[in-house]
Scaffold this active site. Structure first.
Site, PDB file in Angstrom:
ATOM      1  N   TYR A  33       7.758 -45.680  14.986  1.00 21.96           N
ATOM      2  CA  TYR A  33       6.332 -45.364  15.019  1.00 21.96           C
ATOM      3  C   TYR A  33       6.140 -43.872  15.186  1.00 21.96           C
ATOM      4  O   TYR A  33       7.087 -43.130  15.479  1.00 21.96           O
ATOM      5  CB  TYR A  33       5.630 -46.119  16.162  1.00 21.96           C
ATOM      6  CG  TYR A  33       5.905 -45.553  17.535  1.00 21.96           C
ATOM      7  CD1 TYR A  33       7.115 -45.799  18.177  1.00 21.96           C
ATOM      8  CD2 TYR A  33       4.971 -44.746  18.181  1.00 21.96           C
ATOM      9  CE1 TYR A  33       7.369 -45.270  19.432  1.00 21.96           C
ATOM     10  CE2 TYR A  33       5.219 -44.218  19.446  1.00 21.96           C
ATOM     11  CZ  TYR A  33       6.428 -44.481  20.057  1.00 21.96           C
ATOM     12  OH  TYR A  33       6.685 -43.950  21.295  1.00 21.96           O
ATOM     13  N   LYS A 143      12.306 -42.589  17.385  1.00 25.28           N
ATOM     14  CA  LYS A 143      11.067 -43.093  17.995  1.00 25.28           C
ATOM     15  C   LYS A 143      10.924 -44.577  17.643  1.00 25.28           C
ATOM     16  O   LYS A 143      10.161 -44.944  16.742  1.00 25.28           O
ATOM     17  CB  LYS A 143       9.894 -42.253  17.464  1.00 25.28           C
ATOM     18  CG  LYS A 143       8.752 -42.069  18.431  1.00 25.28           C
ATOM     19  CD  LYS A 143       7.852 -40.936  17.965  1.00 25.28           C
ATOM     20  CE  LYS A 143       6.476 -40.958  18.557  1.00 25.28           C
ATOM     21  NZ  LYS A 143       6.374 -40.968  19.997  1.00 25.28           N
TER      22      LYS A 143
HETATM   23  N1  PLP Z   1       9.264 -37.784  24.175  1.00 21.33           N
HETATM   24  C1  PLP Z   1       8.871 -39.072  24.097  1.00 21.33           C
HETATM   25  C2  PLP Z   1       9.706 -40.119  24.733  1.00 21.33           C
HETATM   26  C3  PLP Z   1       7.683 -39.404  23.421  1.00 21.33           C
HETATM   27  O1  PLP Z   1       7.301 -40.706  23.332  1.00 21.33           O
HETATM   28  C4  PLP Z   1       6.902 -38.374  22.853  1.00 21.33           C
HETATM   29  C5  PLP Z   1       5.646 -38.664  22.140  1.00 21.33           C
HETATM   30  O2  PLP Z   1       5.163 -39.742  22.062  1.00 21.33           O
HETATM   31  C6  PLP Z   1       7.340 -37.048  22.975  1.00 21.33           C
HETATM   32  C7  PLP Z   1       8.524 -36.799  23.631  1.00 21.33           C
HETATM   33  C8  PLP Z   1       6.540 -35.914  22.392  1.00 21.33           C
HETATM   34  O3  PLP Z   1       6.641 -35.902  20.995  1.00 21.33           O
HETATM   35  P1  PLP Z   1       5.517 -35.222  20.105  1.00 21.33           P
HETATM   36  O4  PLP Z   1       5.363 -33.826  20.603  1.00 21.33           O
HETATM   37  O5  PLP Z   1       6.095 -35.250  18.722  1.00 21.33           O
HETATM   38  O6  PLP Z   1       4.292 -36.014  20.241  1.00 21.33           O
END
Ligand code: PLP
Length: 283
Positions: A33, A143
């Site tokens: 996702y 993710k």
């Molecule tokens: N780390 C985790 C575990 C996350 O779920 C997310 C975002 O949902 C992030 C880091 C930050 O990612 P981004 O800056 O791409 O939203």
């Protein structure tokens, strides 16, 4: 519409769109996702998030049902259907459908999108965080939908009246339950390396770029909870939380010693977006 759900071509209210129980997302969490904020119907850095979901799908052998351009076009078309100026856009691709069986199905992925009104956070407000053991698996760079440890730790944060939980693995800070976390120390930005124990956040990448642009040295290396507590500033980054400073870790006062650089980095990443200028350059 007050919100919008999309599943393989069907749209409706999120509360009304249904998913067949054969979708592997339902019983295996077998999917990936991504999510972006959207303002004035412009999803922020959408293409970077689409690139990431496609990279993640490829790492897991999932076949997206649309091309990157088609997905971008679809999301851009759906956003204006939802009321309001500020929205949150979530999209997921599962491996496909079939009777429950661990081995892969030979189907194209299922695409699900959810769009709902959501206020853009006040980026300059500092937050409280609390630490917990990182009990996640070793594929945090992807993710995936398998988010149970993140769900438990987000609730842990809520129970402790904190915004986020900081994960600590083998003595080192990795990231938070749904954000990355970095520190400023003696004019250097230090952030955990982008290995298999953190998600390489889009916002983290922009934080690094912003630091380099302003002559702030960057070290992508491991740091401890003690380093976090003794940092000049702590920065929590994610697409929905943006880039926030931290005022307390586990109830101890922290940071507040390099607000100039913290503000500089926040403005470099989000200033245009918050102030609504140059939006077109940030598509
Ligand atoms: N780390 C985790 C575990 C996350 O779920 C997310 C975002 O949902 C992030 C880091 C930050 O990612 P981004 O800056 O791409 O939203």
């Amino acid at each position: 519409m007050k919100n919008l759900g999309y599943y393989n071509g069907k749209t409706g209210l999120i509360e009304e769109v249904t998913v067949p129980i054969t979708d592997r997302a339902f019983y295996f969490g077998d999917g990936v996702y991504d999510a972006v904020m959207c303002r004035n119907n412009i999803p922020y850095l959408l293409y970077e998030h689409i690139n990431r979901i496609f990279d993640n799908a490829e790492l897991l052998g999932i076949t997206p049902p649309k091309t990157k351009e088609e997905l971008k076009h679809l999301i851009t078309e759906l956003c204006p259907l939802v009321d309001g100026e500020e929205k949150f856009v979530y999209f997921q691709i599962s491996r496909g459908s079939g009777i429950r069986n661990h081995e892969f199905t030979n189907t194209k992925g299922n695409l699900c999108i959810m769009i709902k009104p959501q206020k853009i956070e006040k980026v300059y407000d500092k937050v409280d965080v609390c630490s917990t053991k990182d009990i996640r698996f070793h594929m945090c760079n992807i993710k995936t939908l398998n988010l149970l440890p993140s769900v438990l730790s987000a609730q842990h944060a809520k129970n402790n009246k904190c915004e986020e939980t900081v994960f600590v693995r083998d003595g080192y800070v990795t990231e938070c339950s749904h954000s990355n976390i970095s520190i400023l120390k003696d004019g250097t930005l230090i952030t955990a390396p982008a290995d298999n124990h953190i998600l390489p956040g889009v916002t983290r990448a922009h934080l690094i770029l912003a630091a380099r642009k302003h002559g702030i040295a960057v070290r992508e290396e491991k740091y401890t909870l003690n380093d976090l507590i003794n940092a000049d500033e702590i920065i929590v980054t994610s697409s929905s939380k943006m880039a926030k400073g931290v005022k307390r870790v586990d109830s101890k006062n922290v940071g507040g010693k390099d607000e100039k650089n913290l503000r500089l980095l926040q403005e470099e990443i989000y200033g245009d977006y918050i102030n609504e200028t140059n939006l077109n350059t940030r598509k």
